[in-house]
Design a protein around this motif. Sequence first.
Motif, PDB file in Angstrom:
ATOM      1  N   MET A 100      24.793 -23.536 119.101  1.00 43.81           N
ATOM      2  CA  MET A 100      24.622 -22.686 120.267  1.00 43.81           C
ATOM      3  C   MET A 100      25.855 -22.688 121.171  1.00 43.81           C
ATOM      4  O   MET A 100      25.795 -22.323 122.341  1.00 43.81           O
ATOM      5  CB  MET A 100      23.394 -23.144 121.072  1.00 43.81           C
ATOM      6  CG  MET A 100      22.138 -23.291 120.244  1.00 43.81           C
ATOM      7  SD  MET A 100      20.663 -23.711 121.202  1.00 43.81           S
ATOM      8  CE  MET A 100      20.256 -22.120 121.917  1.00 43.81           C
ATOM      9  N   VAL A 101      26.988 -23.065 120.621  1.00 45.57           N
ATOM     10  CA  VAL A 101      28.214 -23.239 121.401  1.00 45.57           C
ATOM     11  C   VAL A 101      28.899 -21.885 121.588  1.00 45.57           C
ATOM     12  O   VAL A 101      28.979 -21.087 120.657  1.00 45.57           O
ATOM     13  CB  VAL A 101      29.168 -24.207 120.698  1.00 45.57           C
ATOM     14  CG1 VAL A 101      30.425 -24.420 121.529  1.00 45.57           C
ATOM     15  CG2 VAL A 101      28.468 -25.535 120.410  1.00 45.57           C
ATOM     16  N   GLY A 102      29.411 -21.654 122.786  1.00 49.18           N
ATOM     17  CA  GLY A 102      30.180 -20.435 123.012  1.00 49.18           C
ATOM     18  C   GLY A 102      30.596 -20.327 124.465  1.00 49.18           C
ATOM     19  O   GLY A 102      30.026 -20.987 125.343  1.00 49.18           O
ATOM     20  N   ALA A 119      36.372 -19.767 118.424  1.00 49.16           N
ATOM     21  CA  ALA A 119      36.997 -19.622 117.117  1.00 49.16           C
ATOM     22  C   ALA A 119      37.498 -20.935 116.519  1.00 49.16           C
ATOM     23  O   ALA A 119      37.594 -21.047 115.297  1.00 49.16           O
ATOM     24  CB  ALA A 119      38.165 -18.631 117.198  1.00 49.16           C
ATOM     25  N   TYR A 120      37.811 -21.928 117.357  1.00 50.67           N
ATOM     26  CA  TYR A 120      38.260 -23.226 116.842  1.00 50.67           C
ATOM     27  C   TYR A 120      37.091 -24.174 116.584  1.00 50.67           C
ATOM     28  O   TYR A 120      36.942 -24.726 115.481  1.00 50.67           O
ATOM     29  CB  TYR A 120      39.246 -23.871 117.813  1.00 50.67           C
ATOM     30  CG  TYR A 120      39.508 -25.336 117.548  1.00 50.67           C
ATOM     31  CD1 TYR A 120      40.287 -25.736 116.461  1.00 50.67           C
ATOM     32  CD2 TYR A 120      38.971 -26.322 118.382  1.00 50.67           C
ATOM     33  CE1 TYR A 120      40.517 -27.083 116.202  1.00 50.67           C
ATOM     34  CE2 TYR A 120      39.200 -27.665 118.132  1.00 50.67           C
ATOM     35  CZ  TYR A 120      39.971 -28.043 117.043  1.00 50.67           C
ATOM     36  OH  TYR A 120      40.187 -29.376 116.792  1.00 50.67           O
ATOM     37  N   VAL A 121      36.233 -24.328 117.583  1.00 51.46           N
ATOM     38  CA  VAL A 121      35.124 -25.273 117.464  1.00 51.46           C
ATOM     39  C   VAL A 121      34.219 -24.964 116.262  1.00 51.46           C
ATOM     40  O   VAL A 121      33.789 -25.894 115.564  1.00 51.46           O
ATOM     41  CB  VAL A 121      34.318 -25.343 118.776  1.00 51.46           C
ATOM     42  CG1 VAL A 121      33.065 -26.205 118.603  1.00 51.46           C
ATOM     43  CG2 VAL A 121      35.178 -25.910 119.901  1.00 51.46           C
ATOM     44  N   PRO A 122      33.908 -23.701 115.962  1.00 49.02           N
ATOM     45  CA  PRO A 122      33.060 -23.438 114.792  1.00 49.02           C
ATOM     46  C   PRO A 122      33.623 -24.008 113.496  1.00 49.02           C
ATOM     47  O   PRO A 122      32.869 -24.479 112.631  1.00 49.02           O
ATOM     48  CB  PRO A 122      32.988 -21.911 114.735  1.00 49.02           C
ATOM     49  CG  PRO A 122      33.255 -21.467 116.118  1.00 49.02           C
ATOM     50  CD  PRO A 122      34.232 -22.455 116.680  1.00 49.02           C
ATOM     51  N   ALA A 171      35.541 -13.538 115.809  1.00 48.11           N
ATOM     52  CA  ALA A 171      36.309 -14.599 115.160  1.00 48.11           C
ATOM     53  C   ALA A 171      35.416 -15.783 114.808  1.00 48.11           C
ATOM     54  O   ALA A 171      35.560 -16.388 113.731  1.00 48.11           O
ATOM     55  CB  ALA A 171      37.454 -15.041 116.069  1.00 48.11           C
ATOM     56  N   ARG A 172      34.494 -16.142 115.692  1.00 55.14           N
ATOM     57  CA  ARG A 172      33.539 -17.221 115.403  1.00 55.14           C
ATOM     58  C   ARG A 172      32.781 -16.918 114.115  1.00 55.14           C
ATOM     59  O   ARG A 172      32.645 -17.777 113.234  1.00 55.14           O
ATOM     60  CB  ARG A 172      32.559 -17.379 116.565  1.00 55.14           C
ATOM     61  CG  ARG A 172      31.392 -18.324 116.283  1.00 55.14           C
ATOM     62  CD  ARG A 172      30.548 -18.528 117.532  1.00 55.14           C
ATOM     63  NE  ARG A 172      30.135 -17.275 118.119  1.00 55.14           N
ATOM     64  CZ  ARG A 172      29.911 -17.088 119.433  1.00 55.14           C
ATOM     65  NH1 ARG A 172      30.067 -18.088 120.282  1.00 55.14           N
ATOM     66  NH2 ARG A 172      29.528 -15.917 119.887  1.00 55.14           N
ATOM     67  N   GLU A 173      32.289 -15.700 113.999  1.00 55.13           N
ATOM     68  CA  GLU A 173      31.547 -15.331 112.799  1.00 55.13           C
ATOM     69  C   GLU A 173      32.426 -15.422 111.552  1.00 55.13           C
ATOM     70  O   GLU A 173      31.991 -15.899 110.499  1.00 55.13           O
ATOM     71  CB  GLU A 173      30.993 -13.918 112.941  1.00 55.13           C
ATOM     72  CG  GLU A 173      29.911 -13.772 113.979  1.00 55.13           C
ATOM     73  CD  GLU A 173      29.212 -12.421 113.883  1.00 55.13           C
ATOM     74  OE1 GLU A 173      29.415 -11.711 112.872  1.00 55.13           O
ATOM     75  OE2 GLU A 173      28.447 -12.073 114.810  1.00 55.13           O
ATOM     76  N   ALA A 188      23.019 -18.970 108.738  1.00 52.48           N
ATOM     77  CA  ALA A 188      22.489 -17.721 109.301  1.00 52.48           C
ATOM     78  C   ALA A 188      23.196 -17.496 110.631  1.00 52.48           C
ATOM     79  O   ALA A 188      23.363 -18.437 111.410  1.00 52.48           O
ATOM     80  CB  ALA A 188      20.980 -17.791 109.509  1.00 52.48           C
ATOM     81  N   ILE A 189      23.637 -16.272 110.874  1.00 48.21           N
ATOM     82  CA  ILE A 189      24.330 -15.919 112.110  1.00 48.21           C
ATOM     83  C   ILE A 189      23.460 -14.922 112.865  1.00 48.21           C
ATOM     84  O   ILE A 189      23.108 -13.859 112.340  1.00 48.21           O
ATOM     85  CB  ILE A 189      25.715 -15.321 111.815  1.00 48.21           C
ATOM     86  CG1 ILE A 189      26.625 -16.388 111.178  1.00 48.21           C
ATOM     87  CG2 ILE A 189      26.350 -14.775 113.089  1.00 48.21           C
ATOM     88  CD1 ILE A 189      27.981 -15.871 110.737  1.00 48.21           C
TER      89      ILE A 189
END
Length: 334
Positions: A100-102, A119-122, A171-173, A188-189
């Motif tokens: 749930m990070v963002g 984009a980095y943490v994922p 970018a996260r996806e 799952a996104i």
Amino acid sequence: MSLDEELSRPTPALLHDLRSLEGPLIILGAGGKMGPTLARMARRSLAQLGLSHEVIAVSRFSDGTVRSALEEQGVRTVACDLFERAAVHALPDAPDVVYMVGQKFGTSEDAGRTWAANAYVPGVVAERYRGSRIVAFSTGNVYPLTPVAGEGPDEATTPGPVGEYAQSALARERVLEFFSRRHQTRMAILRLNYAVEPRYGVLRDLADQVQAGVPVDVAMGWVNVIWQRDANEIALRCLGRCQTPPFILNVTGRPALRVRWLAEQFARRFGVDARFRGEEAATALLSNARLLEQLFGPPPTGVDEMIDRVAEWVKTGGESLGKPTHFEMREGRY
């Protein structure tokens, strides 16, 4: 009955789907607007099923009251800065992860942090939990603005993010998709757009404006919303939908709702006149939730109930999280 108790109440369908959990469930970014009730919902579900698996909530926990409340409800908490790779790799093992990070707000002032968070943490998390099932929250902001005459983009629509926040969300996806394919990690996104409850969300924003006599901006003339409890339940049930490459799902209600109409509904409940500014544009940020309804049925909390709950909460002086959504922003600047 407290609001948090209602927002975290499991349903028979959720209990059925969570019977397959094989071990601890870890929730990353659990200290935000939705995380505490999702963690509590999971904990209550496992207790009702007679399963001893831990629910582990991970966050920086800058608000100590949130952490204390979760601990009191039987949720194990771990304080962690997810920007620190070593700290992430030291987190407990878990076969199931809800991510749930963002970061959204503050992008205009510190775009670098937003890109790092989104984009980095994922990638760090996907590397750490490569053998787990991961349900990751994304946002409908990855879609372009589309004509209000239609139902909005579905999961097959080519993304067209507007602004740096939305670009970083896409970018996260893409980072998650890369690691899903690289390590065969089932994911799952969930493209959420927008969760609401009495303390925050699009409906709370509109209720506050109408009650205060502030003109409502109708340029973003239509929105999709879903009750927070319903969105959290879908997230947990999607653990069973994880696949490689990631399963994509729009998480929201349908049809889209006219902002002017919503404001007028609050005005009627408050006994005031709604005021407006701007003109409705021909496009809006929309999401088509037809697939969600096919898989899980329509979200059980209807729009009239949502409006009633938020209006009553505001009329009686219920607390606000003080976090406006800024849903009316059409240029993607947050």
